[in-house]
Design a protein around this motif. Sequence first.
Motif, PDB file in Angstrom:
ATOM      1  N   UNK A  89      -5.933  -2.216   9.189  1.00 16.96           N
ATOM      2  CA  UNK A  89      -6.321  -1.685   8.251  1.00 16.96           C
ATOM      3  C   UNK A  89      -6.379  -3.001   7.152  1.00 16.96           C
ATOM      4  N   UNK A  90      -7.499  -3.047   6.379  1.00 15.84           N
ATOM      5  CA  UNK A  90      -7.622  -4.345   5.490  1.00 15.84           C
ATOM      6  C   UNK A  90      -6.363  -4.597   4.775  1.00 15.84           C
ATOM      7  N   UNK A  91      -6.489  -5.752   4.003  1.00 20.01           N
ATOM      8  CA  UNK A  91      -5.422  -6.192   3.214  1.00 20.01           C
ATOM      9  C   UNK A  91      -5.589  -5.603   1.942  1.00 20.01           C
ATOM     10  N   UNK A  92      -4.769  -5.759   0.762  1.00 17.81           N
ATOM     11  CA  UNK A  92      -4.453  -5.162  -0.298  1.00 17.81           C
ATOM     12  C   UNK A  92      -6.001  -5.457  -1.195  1.00 17.81           C
ATOM     13  N   UNK A  93      -6.390  -6.516  -1.084  1.00 19.66           N
ATOM     14  CA  UNK A  93      -7.389  -6.922  -1.950  1.00 19.66           C
ATOM     15  C   UNK A  93      -8.700  -5.999  -1.729  1.00 19.66           C
ATOM     16  N   UNK A  94      -8.834  -5.636  -0.256  1.00 19.56           N
ATOM     17  CA  UNK A  94      -9.979  -4.637  -0.050  1.00 19.56           C
ATOM     18  C   UNK A  94      -9.676  -3.270  -0.226  1.00 19.56           C
ATOM     19  N   UNK A  95      -8.637  -2.774   0.000  1.00 16.06           N
ATOM     20  CA  UNK A  95      -8.145  -1.367  -0.290  1.00 16.06           C
ATOM     21  C   UNK A  95      -7.614  -0.999  -1.769  1.00 16.06           C
ATOM     22  N   UNK A 106       4.559   1.318  -3.040  1.00 21.44           N
ATOM     23  CA  UNK A 106       3.837   1.897  -1.673  1.00 21.44           C
ATOM     24  C   UNK A 106       2.272   1.894  -1.467  1.00 21.44           C
ATOM     25  N   UNK A 107       1.717   1.549  -0.361  1.00 20.86           N
ATOM     26  CA  UNK A 107       0.457   1.748  -0.084  1.00 20.86           C
ATOM     27  C   UNK A 107       0.235   2.598   1.240  1.00 20.86           C
ATOM     28  N   UNK A 108      -1.151   2.693   1.353  1.00 16.64           N
ATOM     29  CA  UNK A 108      -1.419   3.858   2.388  1.00 16.64           C
ATOM     30  C   UNK A 108      -1.540   3.112   3.995  1.00 16.64           C
ATOM     31  N   UNK A 109      -0.978   1.832   4.006  1.00 14.73           N
ATOM     32  CA  UNK A 109      -1.406   0.885   5.282  1.00 14.73           C
ATOM     33  C   UNK A 109      -0.461   1.698   6.336  1.00 14.73           C
ATOM     34  N   UNK A 110       0.599   2.115   6.157  1.00 16.89           N
ATOM     35  CA  UNK A 110       1.319   2.623   7.283  1.00 16.89           C
ATOM     36  C   UNK A 110       0.619   3.848   7.870  1.00 16.89           C
ATOM     37  N   UNK A 111       0.160   4.780   6.878  1.00 18.33           N
ATOM     38  CA  UNK A 111      -0.496   5.863   7.335  1.00 18.33           C
ATOM     39  C   UNK A 111      -1.713   5.653   7.952  1.00 18.33           C
ATOM     40  N   UNK A 112      -2.434   4.522   7.575  1.00 19.55           N
ATOM     41  CA  UNK A 112      -3.758   4.312   8.152  1.00 19.55           C
ATOM     42  C   UNK A 112      -3.483   3.521   9.534  1.00 19.55           C
ATOM     43  N   UNK A 113      -2.580   2.973   9.733  1.00 24.39           N
ATOM     44  CA  UNK A 113      -2.323   2.123  10.891  1.00 24.39           C
ATOM     45  C   UNK A 113      -1.920   3.322  11.951  1.00 24.39           C
ATOM     46  N   UNK A 114      -1.239   4.507  11.470  1.00 29.10           N
ATOM     47  CA  UNK A 114      -0.918   5.383  12.382  1.00 29.10           C
ATOM     48  C   UNK A 114      -2.366   6.473  12.893  1.00 29.10           C
ATOM     49  N   UNK A 158       1.420  -7.602   9.698  1.00 29.36           N
ATOM     50  CA  UNK A 158       2.695  -6.854   9.283  1.00 29.36           C
ATOM     51  C   UNK A 158       2.669  -6.120   7.930  1.00 29.36           C
ATOM     52  N   UNK A 159       1.428  -6.147   7.369  1.00 25.13           N
ATOM     53  CA  UNK A 159       1.297  -5.357   5.775  1.00 25.13           C
ATOM     54  C   UNK A 159       1.236  -4.099   6.358  1.00 25.13           C
ATOM     55  N   UNK A 164       9.260  -2.514   7.433  1.00 24.61           N
ATOM     56  CA  UNK A 164      10.311  -1.883   8.204  1.00 24.61           C
ATOM     57  C   UNK A 164      10.244  -1.944   9.394  1.00 24.61           C
ATOM     58  N   UNK A 165      11.302  -2.674  10.091  1.00 25.94           N
ATOM     59  CA  UNK A 165      11.518  -2.902  11.391  1.00 25.94           C
ATOM     60  C   UNK A 165      11.806  -1.773  12.182  1.00 25.94           C
ATOM     61  N   UNK A 166      12.074  -0.525  11.693  1.00 24.33           N
ATOM     62  CA  UNK A 166      12.271   0.698  12.203  1.00 24.33           C
ATOM     63  C   UNK A 166      10.812   1.247  12.484  1.00 24.33           C
ATOM     64  N   UNK A 167       9.886   0.955  11.717  1.00 25.36           N
ATOM     65  CA  UNK A 167       8.523   1.222  11.875  1.00 25.36           C
ATOM     66  C   UNK A 167       8.008   0.441  13.195  1.00 25.36           C
ATOM     67  N   UNK A 168       8.333  -0.830  13.262  1.00 30.85           N
ATOM     68  CA  UNK A 168       7.955  -1.902  14.341  1.00 30.85           C
ATOM     69  C   UNK A 168       8.423  -1.270  15.619  1.00 30.85           C
ATOM     70  N   UNK A 169       9.600  -0.792  15.791  1.00 36.04           N
ATOM     71  CA  UNK A 169      10.200  -0.166  17.013  1.00 36.04           C
ATOM     72  C   UNK A 169       9.475   1.263  17.551  1.00 36.04           C
ATOM     73  N   UNK A 170       9.152   1.886  16.381  1.00 38.53           N
ATOM     74  CA  UNK A 170       8.391   3.081  16.961  1.00 38.53           C
ATOM     75  C   UNK A 170       7.040   2.489  17.398  1.00 38.53           C
ATOM     76  N   UNK A 171       6.437   1.669  16.912  1.00 41.96           N
ATOM     77  CA  UNK A 171       4.901   1.150  17.472  1.00 41.96           C
ATOM     78  C   UNK A 171       5.085   0.754  18.674  1.00 41.96           C
ATOM     79  N   UNK A 172       6.253   0.040  18.985  1.00 43.75           N
ATOM     80  CA  UNK A 172       6.575  -0.519  20.115  1.00 43.75           C
ATOM     81  C   UNK A 172       6.683   0.786  21.430  1.00 43.75           C
ATOM     82  N   UNK A 173       7.384   1.956  20.892  1.00 42.40           N
ATOM     83  CA  UNK A 173       7.617   2.924  21.646  1.00 42.40           C
ATOM     84  C   UNK A 173       5.921   3.518  21.935  1.00 42.40           C
TER      85      UNK A 173
END
Length: 428
Positions: A89-95, A106-114, A158-159, A164-173
């Motif tokens: 998902x694009x960086x902050x300047x775009x969104x 908070x931003x919507x980036x984690x939602x958008x990546x999911x 990583x934006x 969150x490293x927890x989010x990273x671990x879930x993306x790995x799964x």
Amino acid sequence: MHLAPLLVIQLLTSFGGCSGSSSFLDQAIELMEESPLLDTHIDLPQIIRSLNRRPLDAIPQLNSSFPGHVDIPRMRQGRLGGAFWTVWAPCYDVTGEDPGSDFNTPTNHLRDSMEMLDIIQNMIARHPEHLQYARSSTEVWSAFKAGKIASLIGMEGTHLLGNSLGALRLFAQLGVRYLTLTHTCHSAFASSAGPGGPIDPVHEGNALTQLGKELVRELNRVGILVDLSHTSDATMRQAIALSEAPVVWTHAGARALWDHPRNVPDDILRLIGDGPGKKDGVIQSIFFPPFIGPNPGANVSRVADHIEHIAGIVGKNRVGIASDFDGMYISVDGLEDASKYPNIVAELLSRGWTSEEMRGVMGGNLMRIMDEVDAVSERLRDQLPSSAIWEKRKDLPSIKWGGGGIQTYWPRDVKDAVEKMTVRHDEL
């Protein structure tokens, strides 16, 4: 000398080669039908999301003509063996979202990546006759031998992680195979090279933060490739030194050939290889004209120049191919869309690269690095996950989660413990 694109194609299809009277293009196609070409960066999921209010409804259309550079017919025509579909998902300047100087808003980036990951999973599920999920080199070969396009998942920036490293671990799964440490913006983890022009540094040394250093270790542990595309030079150097596993650039060029901050300088390329002080890795060469230069004039021959320059420093066993299709507004002459992959293979064959070397460039080099990253992950499998958090977070411990007053969700002893943690001021 850089030949005009049409002349390049004419020459490739008229000269004979090691296969008797067959052309370099014929040789390229023959090689691609024997060994998979893996493109490490295709942004098709963002096209699906950008064009459709209900993105999943567009997925059946991939098997016909689809806007952009990529659809299934063109991938088949181009003999694509495998693709890394990009979670981005694009960086902050775009969104228009501002995380603040501490990256805590908070931003919507984690939602958008999911949601982007969901698009990729549904792409694969809805086209089983053409696409097959893969994570390892073994699974890439399994898909290729079954006549399918191996479908892997990369994550760009990583934006997207919500600090969150927890989010990273879930993306790995969920199957993410590489993580680009930044996109065009800085994050709580690392410093970026920016969008092309100057970008003000925000972290010490314009490099990794302490959380970013923990991130690199965690990527090694869970078996996700450390991707240094888009990062600042200082981030590149730190990550190379810190990572126990090989590193990658999933879509980059050579800065010595075209001076763009997104390209890799020679002094950093010299850190990749065998021997003391060096780290194994692979640099996948991009097709985007602003990184190839000059434009107009960026053509398939110029892309091959970047591959050869990089190979001259790191070796022919550490280079590969990355289009950035569907993530760029213009394309290289001769590599206009996913039907044209054979042209870059033919171009390198015409320059004297052997069939064995080309099997490496097409995907063998990358799969070797994937195997090495997997071996490091296996060695680290008994390590506990990192408990590090972004030092500027203010939501932990979560002292407001128990509600309030008599409507508290905490057991009494937990409530008492939290109250003792709360700073109290004596009345005057």
